[in-house]
Design a protein around this motif. Structure first.
Motif, PDB file in Angstrom:
ATOM      1  N   TRP A 151    -118.000   6.872 -25.735  1.00  0.00           N
ATOM      2  CA  TRP A 151    -116.630   6.712 -25.240  1.00  0.00           C
ATOM      3  C   TRP A 151    -116.501   5.618 -24.201  1.00  0.00           C
ATOM      4  O   TRP A 151    -115.411   5.076 -23.997  1.00  0.00           O
ATOM      5  CB  TRP A 151    -116.126   8.039 -24.686  1.00  0.00           C
ATOM      6  CG  TRP A 151    -115.990   9.108 -25.715  1.00  0.00           C
ATOM      7  CD1 TRP A 151    -115.529   8.951 -26.988  1.00  0.00           C
ATOM      8  CD2 TRP A 151    -116.325  10.488 -25.588  1.00  0.00           C
ATOM      9  NE1 TRP A 151    -115.545  10.151 -27.657  1.00  0.00           N
ATOM     10  CE2 TRP A 151    -116.027  11.120 -26.826  1.00  0.00           C
ATOM     11  CE3 TRP A 151    -116.831  11.263 -24.555  1.00  0.00           C
ATOM     12  CZ2 TRP A 151    -116.235  12.478 -27.042  1.00  0.00           C
ATOM     13  CZ3 TRP A 151    -117.039  12.618 -24.759  1.00  0.00           C
ATOM     14  CH2 TRP A 151    -116.748  13.217 -26.000  1.00  0.00           C
ATOM     15  N   SER A 152    -117.591   5.261 -23.545  1.00  0.00           N
ATOM     16  CA  SER A 152    -117.506   4.205 -22.538  1.00  0.00           C
ATOM     17  C   SER A 152    -117.120   2.869 -23.166  1.00  0.00           C
ATOM     18  O   SER A 152    -116.672   1.950 -22.459  1.00  0.00           O
ATOM     19  CB  SER A 152    -118.835   4.066 -21.778  1.00  0.00           C
ATOM     20  OG  SER A 152    -119.865   3.615 -22.637  1.00  0.00           O
ATOM     21  N   LEU A 153    -117.270   2.733 -24.492  1.00  0.00           N
ATOM     22  CA  LEU A 153    -116.850   1.514 -25.178  1.00  0.00           C
ATOM     23  C   LEU A 153    -115.346   1.275 -25.021  1.00  0.00           C
ATOM     24  O   LEU A 153    -114.879   0.139 -25.110  1.00  0.00           O
ATOM     25  CB  LEU A 153    -117.184   1.594 -26.666  1.00  0.00           C
ATOM     26  CG  LEU A 153    -118.664   1.532 -27.054  1.00  0.00           C
ATOM     27  CD1 LEU A 153    -118.834   1.867 -28.534  1.00  0.00           C
ATOM     28  CD2 LEU A 153    -119.232   0.151 -26.751  1.00  0.00           C
ATOM     29  N   LEU A 166    -107.765   9.679 -29.922  1.00  0.00           N
ATOM     30  CA  LEU A 166    -109.222   9.717 -29.887  1.00  0.00           C
ATOM     31  C   LEU A 166    -109.704  10.863 -30.767  1.00  0.00           C
ATOM     32  O   LEU A 166    -109.182  11.980 -30.692  1.00  0.00           O
ATOM     33  CB  LEU A 166    -109.719   9.944 -28.460  1.00  0.00           C
ATOM     34  CG  LEU A 166    -111.240  10.009 -28.293  1.00  0.00           C
ATOM     35  CD1 LEU A 166    -111.880   8.656 -28.573  1.00  0.00           C
ATOM     36  CD2 LEU A 166    -111.605  10.491 -26.891  1.00  0.00           C
ATOM     37  N   ALA A 167    -110.695  10.592 -31.615  1.00  0.00           N
ATOM     38  CA  ALA A 167    -111.260  11.610 -32.499  1.00  0.00           C
ATOM     39  C   ALA A 167    -112.780  11.471 -32.506  1.00  0.00           C
ATOM     40  O   ALA A 167    -113.340  10.496 -32.027  1.00  0.00           O
ATOM     41  CB  ALA A 167    -110.711  11.443 -33.917  1.00  0.00           C
ATOM     42  N   ASP A 177    -114.361  15.173 -20.323  1.00  0.00           N
ATOM     43  CA  ASP A 177    -115.138  13.947 -20.167  1.00  0.00           C
ATOM     44  C   ASP A 177    -114.578  12.843 -21.049  1.00  0.00           C
ATOM     45  O   ASP A 177    -114.495  11.679 -20.645  1.00  0.00           O
ATOM     46  CB  ASP A 177    -116.598  14.226 -20.521  1.00  0.00           C
ATOM     47  CG  ASP A 177    -117.518  13.055 -20.206  1.00  0.00           C
ATOM     48  OD1 ASP A 177    -117.390  12.463 -19.116  1.00  0.00           O
ATOM     49  OD2 ASP A 177    -118.372  12.736 -21.052  1.00  0.00           O
ATOM     50  N   ALA A 178    -114.173  13.208 -22.264  1.00  0.00           N
ATOM     51  CA  ALA A 178    -113.603  12.230 -23.190  1.00  0.00           C
ATOM     52  C   ALA A 178    -112.321  11.614 -22.631  1.00  0.00           C
ATOM     53  O   ALA A 178    -112.124  10.396 -22.686  1.00  0.00           O
ATOM     54  CB  ALA A 178    -113.322  12.886 -24.536  1.00  0.00           C
ATOM     55  N   VAL A 179    -111.458  12.447 -22.083  1.00  0.00           N
ATOM     56  CA  VAL A 179    -110.205  11.960 -21.510  1.00  0.00           C
ATOM     57  C   VAL A 179    -110.477  11.078 -20.297  1.00  0.00           C
ATOM     58  O   VAL A 179    -109.871  10.012 -20.127  1.00  0.00           O
ATOM     59  CB  VAL A 179    -109.291  13.143 -21.136  1.00  0.00           C
ATOM     60  CG1 VAL A 179    -108.090  12.671 -20.331  1.00  0.00           C
ATOM     61  CG2 VAL A 179    -108.829  13.876 -22.390  1.00  0.00           C
ATOM     62  N   ARG A 180    -111.400  11.500 -19.469  1.00  0.00           N
ATOM     63  CA  ARG A 180    -111.721  10.728 -18.259  1.00  0.00           C
ATOM     64  C   ARG A 180    -112.269   9.349 -18.606  1.00  0.00           C
ATOM     65  O   ARG A 180    -111.899   8.349 -17.997  1.00  0.00           O
ATOM     66  CB  ARG A 180    -112.734  11.503 -17.417  1.00  0.00           C
ATOM     67  CG  ARG A 180    -113.170  10.781 -16.146  1.00  0.00           C
ATOM     68  CD  ARG A 180    -114.136  11.635 -15.337  1.00  0.00           C
ATOM     69  NE  ARG A 180    -115.332  11.968 -16.094  1.00  0.00           N
ATOM     70  CZ  ARG A 180    -116.376  11.144 -16.249  1.00  0.00           C
ATOM     71  NH1 ARG A 180    -116.351   9.936 -15.696  1.00  0.00           N
ATOM     72  NH2 ARG A 180    -117.430  11.522 -16.940  1.00  0.00           N
ATOM     73  N   LYS A 181    -113.137   9.275 -19.594  1.00  0.00           N
ATOM     74  CA  LYS A 181    -113.784   8.006 -19.929  1.00  0.00           C
ATOM     75  C   LYS A 181    -112.888   7.049 -20.705  1.00  0.00           C
ATOM     76  O   LYS A 181    -113.039   5.837 -20.598  1.00  0.00           O
ATOM     77  CB  LYS A 181    -115.058   8.271 -20.739  1.00  0.00           C
ATOM     78  CG  LYS A 181    -116.196   8.833 -19.904  1.00  0.00           C
ATOM     79  CD  LYS A 181    -117.454   9.020 -20.743  1.00  0.00           C
ATOM     80  CE  LYS A 181    -118.616   9.496 -19.866  1.00  0.00           C
ATOM     81  NZ  LYS A 181    -119.845   9.747 -20.667  1.00  0.00           N
ATOM     82  N   LYS A 214    -106.356  21.308 -18.555  1.00  0.00           N
ATOM     83  CA  LYS A 214    -107.067  21.030 -17.298  1.00  0.00           C
ATOM     84  C   LYS A 214    -107.496  19.567 -17.225  1.00  0.00           C
ATOM     85  O   LYS A 214    -107.650  19.018 -16.133  1.00  0.00           O
ATOM     86  CB  LYS A 214    -108.293  21.946 -17.191  1.00  0.00           C
ATOM     87  CG  LYS A 214    -107.942  23.419 -17.088  1.00  0.00           C
ATOM     88  CD  LYS A 214    -109.197  24.277 -17.066  1.00  0.00           C
ATOM     89  CE  LYS A 214    -108.842  25.758 -16.982  1.00  0.00           C
ATOM     90  NZ  LYS A 214    -110.051  26.629 -17.024  1.00  0.00           N
ATOM     91  N   ALA A 215    -107.666  18.955 -18.398  1.00  0.00           N
ATOM     92  CA  ALA A 215    -108.118  17.559 -18.426  1.00  0.00           C
ATOM     93  C   ALA A 215    -106.998  16.570 -18.172  1.00  0.00           C
ATOM     94  O   ALA A 215    -107.222  15.488 -17.644  1.00  0.00           O
ATOM     95  CB  ALA A 215    -108.770  17.261 -19.783  1.00  0.00           C
ATOM     96  N   GLY A 216    -105.787  16.949 -18.597  1.00  0.00           N
ATOM     97  CA  GLY A 216    -104.697  15.974 -18.450  1.00  0.00           C
ATOM     98  C   GLY A 216    -103.369  16.587 -18.212  1.00  0.00           C
ATOM     99  O   GLY A 216    -102.345  15.958 -18.361  1.00  0.00           O
TER     100      GLY A 216
END
Length: 216
Positions: A151-153, A166-167, A177-181, A214-216
């Motif tokens: 995901w850092s890409l 995102l999938a 973590d996915a949302v944050r990155k 909680k993520a967003g």
């Protein structure tokens, strides 16, 4: 309620539709690809679409479908969006969008930085983009493999000309973590809320949406 819009894909039973709606999904997806354990017939999908609440976007996932297949699908199933999850070219995406008068979402498989260039190309012809993990070479499935990419890409690629999802390998444990990155505001998942391939679990669906809130 979370500001992140979520799509649950690969639904095949009325209770799956109900669970997705109750949890707060923005989209529900039906898979039309015989090799997938989530494949449904046009008759099944039409019945499920009829039980889908107004306002919940119904997405048809196809893989390199020709016009005859898409003609049959769109004439029999009341869908709101076509998702092209194969190797469709930008010209083919534009053709499908024009021919059927429906919004088109194009899936793009990502494995490394070189794969990112195609995103801007498809953004010019699709209404939405789905950024997914590239399928392993040995897989018969273009998506729904339960794997994630780096995901850092996407860390410096948060904004394109069109909305995107995102999938790839999303679960209630890693979604924050996915949302944050990535900074994504839309998510797409299938295997992450299943108790077995093609079998959605309502408890996992609700737990995932709690994690998203909680993520967003």
């Amino acid at each position: 309620m979370s500001r992140i819009r979520t799509k649950i894909c690969g639904l095949s039973r009325p209770q799956d539709i109900a669970a997705a709606a109750e949890a707060g999904a923005a989209y529900v997806g039906f898979v039309f690809f015989p090799k997938s354990p989530r494949n449904v017939s046009y008759e099944q999908a039409a019945s499920l679409a009829g039980e889908t609440a107004v306002g919940l976007c119904k997405v048809a996932l196809t893989v390199n479908a020709d016009n005859a297949e898409l003609d049959a699908l769109t004439s029999q199933v009341p869908i709101d969006m076509l998702q092209l999850h194969g190797t469709e070219t930008p010209d083919r995406v534009a053709e499908v969008r024009s021919r059927y008068g429906l919004p088109v979402m194009k899936a793009i498989g990502i494995a490394d930085a070189e794969d990112l260039a195609q995103i801007d190309t498809y953004a010019q012809v699709a209404d939405q983009l789905l950024i997914d993990a590239k399928a392993p070479k040995a897989s018969d499935l273009p998506g729904g493999n339960g794997i994630a990419f780096d995901w850092s890409l996407l860390a410096r690629k948060k904004y394109w000309q069109k909305p995107w999802m995102l999938a790839g390998g999303l679960t209630l444990e890693n979604v924050a973590d996915a949302v944050r990155k990535t900074g994504t505001r839309q998510l797409d998942l299938s295997s992450g809320v299943e108790s077995a391939p093609g079998v959605k679990d309502p408890d996992l669906i609700h737990a995932f949406f709690e994690a998203v809130s909680k993520a967003g």
